[in-house]
Design a protein around this motif. Structure first.
Motif, PDB file in Angstrom:
ATOM      1  N   ARG A   1     -10.954  -0.688  -5.533  1.00 49.66           N
ATOM      2  CA  ARG A   1     -11.197  -1.443  -4.304  1.00 49.66           C
ATOM      3  C   ARG A   1      -9.967  -1.436  -3.404  1.00 49.66           C
ATOM      4  O   ARG A   1     -10.102  -1.429  -2.173  1.00 49.66           O
ATOM      5  CB  ARG A   1     -11.617  -2.877  -4.652  1.00 49.66           C
ATOM      6  N   PHE A   2      -8.789  -1.428  -3.990  1.00 50.88           N
ATOM      7  CA  PHE A   2      -7.570  -1.359  -3.195  1.00 50.88           C
ATOM      8  C   PHE A   2      -7.543  -0.087  -2.358  1.00 50.88           C
ATOM      9  O   PHE A   2      -7.239  -0.113  -1.156  1.00 50.88           O
ATOM     10  CB  PHE A   2      -6.341  -1.409  -4.104  1.00 50.88           C
ATOM     11  N   TYR A   3      -7.864   1.030  -2.977  1.00 54.74           N
ATOM     12  CA  TYR A   3      -7.887   2.285  -2.230  1.00 54.74           C
ATOM     13  C   TYR A   3      -8.954   2.270  -1.138  1.00 54.74           C
ATOM     14  O   TYR A   3      -8.823   2.973  -0.128  1.00 54.74           O
ATOM     15  CB  TYR A   3      -8.129   3.465  -3.173  1.00 54.74           C
ATOM     16  N   ALA A   4      -9.996   1.467  -1.338  1.00 52.58           N
ATOM     17  CA  ALA A   4     -11.055   1.348  -0.324  1.00 52.58           C
ATOM     18  C   ALA A   4     -10.705   0.319   0.744  1.00 52.58           C
ATOM     19  O   ALA A   4     -11.505   0.078   1.662  1.00 52.58           O
ATOM     20  CB  ALA A   4     -12.372   0.974  -0.997  1.00 52.58           C
ATOM     21  N   GLY A   5      -9.534  -0.300   0.622  1.00 48.80           N
ATOM     22  CA  GLY A   5      -9.101  -1.276   1.616  1.00 48.80           C
ATOM     23  C   GLY A   5      -9.504  -2.703   1.319  1.00 48.80           C
ATOM     24  O   GLY A   5      -9.336  -3.585   2.171  1.00 48.80           O
ATOM     25  N   ASP A   6     -10.016  -2.963   0.118  1.00 54.53           N
ATOM     26  CA  ASP A   6     -10.476  -4.295  -0.263  1.00 54.53           C
ATOM     27  C   ASP A   6      -9.410  -4.971  -1.118  1.00 54.53           C
ATOM     28  O   ASP A   6      -9.158  -4.566  -2.251  1.00 54.53           O
ATOM     29  CB  ASP A   6     -11.789  -4.173  -1.053  1.00 54.53           C
ATOM     30  N   LEU A   7      -8.781  -6.002  -0.568  1.00 51.48           N
ATOM     31  CA  LEU A   7      -7.757  -6.746  -1.298  1.00 51.48           C
ATOM     32  C   LEU A   7      -8.297  -8.040  -1.898  1.00 51.48           C
ATOM     33  O   LEU A   7      -7.546  -8.799  -2.510  1.00 51.48           O
ATOM     34  CB  LEU A   7      -6.579  -7.074  -0.377  1.00 51.48           C
TER      35      LEU A   7
ATOM     36  N   ASP B   1     -17.923   5.204  -9.629  1.00 50.82           N
ATOM     37  CA  ASP B   1     -17.792   3.804 -10.021  1.00 50.82           C
ATOM     38  C   ASP B   1     -17.074   3.686 -11.360  1.00 50.82           C
ATOM     39  O   ASP B   1     -17.150   4.572 -12.215  1.00 50.82           O
ATOM     40  CB  ASP B   1     -19.167   3.148 -10.142  1.00 50.82           C
ATOM     41  N   VAL B   2     -16.415   2.553 -11.553  1.00 47.92           N
ATOM     42  CA  VAL B   2     -15.754   2.273 -12.822  1.00 47.92           C
ATOM     43  C   VAL B   2     -16.791   1.987 -13.899  1.00 47.92           C
ATOM     44  O   VAL B   2     -17.816   1.331 -13.634  1.00 47.92           O
ATOM     45  CB  VAL B   2     -14.796   1.065 -12.676  1.00 47.92           C
ATOM     46  N   ARG B   3     -16.544   2.465 -15.095  1.00 44.82           N
ATOM     47  CA  ARG B   3     -17.409   2.187 -16.240  1.00 44.82           C
ATOM     48  C   ARG B   3     -16.813   0.994 -16.992  1.00 44.82           C
ATOM     49  O   ARG B   3     -15.716   1.077 -17.532  1.00 44.82           O
ATOM     50  CB  ARG B   3     -17.485   3.403 -17.152  1.00 44.82           C
TER      51      ARG B   3
ATOM     52  N   LEU C   1      -8.779  -1.293 -13.248  1.00 39.63           N
ATOM     53  CA  LEU C   1      -9.114  -0.087 -12.494  1.00 39.63           C
ATOM     54  C   LEU C   1     -10.088  -0.388 -11.371  1.00 39.63           C
ATOM     55  O   LEU C   1     -10.038   0.244 -10.308  1.00 39.63           O
ATOM     56  CB  LEU C   1      -9.685   0.975 -13.432  1.00 39.63           C
ATOM     57  N   GLU C   2     -10.979  -1.362 -11.559  1.00 41.92           N
ATOM     58  CA  GLU C   2     -11.869  -1.756 -10.469  1.00 41.92           C
ATOM     59  C   GLU C   2     -11.066  -2.346  -9.315  1.00 41.92           C
ATOM     60  O   GLU C   2     -11.371  -2.082  -8.132  1.00 41.92           O
ATOM     61  CB  GLU C   2     -12.905  -2.758 -10.967  1.00 41.92           C
TER      62      GLU C   2
ATOM     63  N   THR D   1      -9.603  -9.157  -4.530  1.00 45.89           N
ATOM     64  CA  THR D   1      -9.792  -9.054  -5.973  1.00 45.89           C
ATOM     65  C   THR D   1      -8.672  -9.851  -6.649  1.00 45.89           C
ATOM     66  O   THR D   1      -7.686 -10.216  -6.001  1.00 45.89           O
ATOM     67  CB  THR D   1      -9.728  -7.598  -6.452  1.00 45.89           C
ATOM     68  N   PRO D   2      -8.790 -10.101  -7.947  1.00 45.57           N
ATOM     69  CA  PRO D   2      -7.728 -10.858  -8.620  1.00 45.57           C
ATOM     70  C   PRO D   2      -6.349 -10.201  -8.542  1.00 45.57           C
ATOM     71  O   PRO D   2      -5.333 -10.891  -8.671  1.00 45.57           O
ATOM     72  CB  PRO D   2      -8.223 -10.919 -10.063  1.00 45.57           C
TER      73      PRO D   2
END
Length: 253
Positions: free
Chosen positions: A149-155, A195-197, A144-145, A157-158
């Protein structure tokens, strides 16, 4: 969804119980597939209908409309790590009953989600990438994190490149909040900050995702169980009232 359909959803049902021996509930539990169809056949955040059917040959769940064509598959997202070599030294120190009690909770509908289930460019699906990447190791909080980040435009990530291949699916929900609300994942997100928990302390994707000792494993287990139980309560409330908001409060962590 009619009232009789809503009442069919039993959030205590162990999806292994109607799965043939040796088979994966994600692909072979008829009850799990029906629950997914009933839960996720509903209006999108845009208000447009998103109807899923089980009748498309060779497809787990299928949608085809002016929105596009989508083939969805189930994924169990709360791994106990039983049978994982990376966790063997930790799990060998736990009582079998303790481990099985965790697995019992994880195999209810609250421990399962759907993702696009068809390969693109012969590359891994989201389900496959989640399980194979050592910095995700099937964990839903870490997945989910990556989605946040994907929705925020950050690719970076793993799962960034994998999620990008399925951008049309994520576009259905508009925003991260829309995605979370649609799939009743609110109990995995801080309602104040968005934020993700996490199930374990998180300082980035550099650390191993699999718990490294017994204390960490038990902490991971406890937070995982709390999430599944909270999501099951939320699913039950939605199924009974045809609402995806106003369910039980957030997790106590």
């Amino acid at each position: 969804m009619g009232e009789s359909d809503r009442q069919e959803i039993d959030t205590s049902f162990d999806v292994r119980s109607d799965t043939p021996p040796g088979k994966d509930p994600d692909s072979h539990s008829a009850t799990l597939r029906r629950y997914h169809r009933l839960l996720w056949s509903k209006p999108l955040p845009s208000g447009r209908p998103f109807e899923l059917v089980e009748t498309r040959r060779g497809a787990y769940l299928h949608h085809d409309s002016e929105l596009g064509e989508f083939f969805l598959a189930s994924d169990s997202v709360i791994p106990s790590y039983k049978g994982w070599a990376l966790a063997a030294s930790v799990l060998d120190r736990l009582d079998e009953g303790e481990l099985e009690a965790f697995r019992d909770v994880g195999y209810t509908i609250g421990g399962c989600v759907v993702f696009p289930g068809i390969q693109i460019e012969r590359k891994q699906t989201i389900n496959g990438a989640r399980g194979m990447h050592p910095r995700i190791a099937d964990r839903m909080d870490l997945t989910l994190e990556c989605v946040r980040r994907f929705y925020a435009g950050d690719l970076d990530t793993p799962l960034g490149s994998t999620l990008q291949r399925y951008a049309d699916f994520f576009a259905l929900f508009g925003t991260f909040e829309g995605y979370v609300d649609f799939f009743l994942l609110q109990d995995l997100v801080d309602e104040q900050t968005g934020d993700v928990r996490f199930f374990l302390p998180f300082g980035g994707f550099g650390a191993p995702a699999v718990p490294q000792d017994v204390d960490a494993y038990r902490s991971y287990r406890d937070y995982s169980v709390a999430f599944v139980e909270a999501r099951n309560a939320r699913i039950d409330a939605w199924a009974r009232q045809a609402l995806d908001q106003g369910g039980p409060g957030a997790l106590p962590f």
